[in-house]
Design a protein around this motif. Sequence first.
Motif, PDB file in Angstrom:
ATOM      1  N   UNK A  54       0.827  -1.213   0.000  1.00  0.00           N
ATOM      2  CA  UNK A  54       0.000   0.000   0.000  1.00  0.00           C
ATOM      3  C   UNK A  54       0.858   1.258   0.000  1.00  0.00           C
ATOM      4  N   UNK A  55       2.054   1.173   0.583  1.00  0.00           N
ATOM      5  CA  UNK A  55       2.927   2.337   0.620  1.00  0.00           C
ATOM      6  C   UNK A  55       4.169   2.038   1.432  1.00  0.00           C
ATOM      7  N   UNK A  56       5.117   2.968   1.385  1.00  0.00           N
ATOM      8  CA  UNK A  56       6.336   2.807   2.168  1.00  0.00           C
ATOM      9  C   UNK A  56       6.869   4.170   2.556  1.00  0.00           C
ATOM     10  N   UNK A  57       7.588   4.169   3.669  1.00  0.00           N
ATOM     11  CA  UNK A  57       8.190   5.400   4.163  1.00  0.00           C
ATOM     12  C   UNK A  57       9.628   5.144   4.549  1.00  0.00           C
ATOM     13  N   UNK A  58      10.176   6.011   5.369  1.00  0.00           N
ATOM     14  CA  UNK A  58      11.573   5.903   5.747  1.00  0.00           C
ATOM     15  C   UNK A  58      11.918   4.632   6.490  1.00  0.00           C
ATOM     16  N   UNK A  59      11.028   4.163   7.374  1.00  0.00           N
ATOM     17  CA  UNK A  59      11.340   2.964   8.152  1.00  0.00           C
ATOM     18  C   UNK A  59      10.192   1.958   8.181  1.00  0.00           C
ATOM     19  N   UNK A  60       9.207   2.117   7.294  1.00  0.00           N
ATOM     20  CA  UNK A  60       8.054   1.212   7.295  1.00  0.00           C
ATOM     21  C   UNK A  60       7.621   0.842   5.883  1.00  0.00           C
ATOM     22  N   UNK A  61       6.923  -0.286   5.818  1.00  0.00           N
ATOM     23  CA  UNK A  61       6.212  -0.696   4.602  1.00  0.00           C
ATOM     24  C   UNK A  61       4.807  -1.054   5.053  1.00  0.00           C
ATOM     25  N   UNK A  62       3.800  -0.596   4.333  1.00  0.00           N
ATOM     26  CA  UNK A  62       2.408  -0.881   4.672  1.00  0.00           C
ATOM     27  C   UNK A  62       1.807  -1.760   3.571  1.00  0.00           C
ATOM     28  N   UNK A  63       1.129  -2.818   3.994  1.00  0.00           N
ATOM     29  CA  UNK A  63       0.538  -3.778   3.061  1.00  0.00           C
ATOM     30  C   UNK A  63      -0.980  -3.795   3.204  1.00  0.00           C
ATOM     31  N   UNK A  64      -1.686  -3.970   2.087  1.00  0.00           N
ATOM     32  CA  UNK A  64      -3.097  -4.336   2.126  1.00  0.00           C
ATOM     33  C   UNK A  64      -3.128  -5.836   2.353  1.00  0.00           C
ATOM     34  N   UNK A  65      -3.973  -6.293   3.289  1.00  0.00           N
ATOM     35  CA  UNK A  65      -4.007  -7.714   3.624  1.00  0.00           C
ATOM     36  C   UNK A  65      -5.429  -8.140   3.967  1.00  0.00           C
ATOM     37  N   UNK A  66      -5.652  -9.444   3.959  1.00  0.00           N
ATOM     38  CA  UNK A  66      -6.949 -10.004   4.331  1.00  0.00           C
ATOM     39  C   UNK A  66      -6.719 -11.088   5.387  1.00  0.00           C
ATOM     40  N   UNK A  67      -7.547 -11.045   6.441  1.00  0.00           N
ATOM     41  CA  UNK A  67      -7.485 -12.068   7.476  1.00  0.00           C
ATOM     42  C   UNK A  67      -8.239 -13.279   6.963  1.00  0.00           C
TER      43      UNK A  67
END
Length: 64
Positions: free
Chosen positions: A35-48
């Motif tokens: 979904x996106x990334x920053x300096x120290x993170x990566x964000x994912x779209x996910x499904x439980x």
Amino acid sequence: MEGSERIFLKKGQRIELAQYQDGRNKEVYRILSVAGQGGSTVCYDAVREIDGQTGKLKEFYPVD
């Protein structure tokens, strides 16, 4: 972290996360996309997987 490349989780990859450090209350999530990334993170779209609920998972990378 000069000279290092991030390795992203791949679409369809399944990961198991636990609510507690001793491993209780495990849930399996399937990655849909980055979904996106920053300096120290990566964000994912996910499904439980147990109920199909969608959301975001954030992965933190330590900064040197």
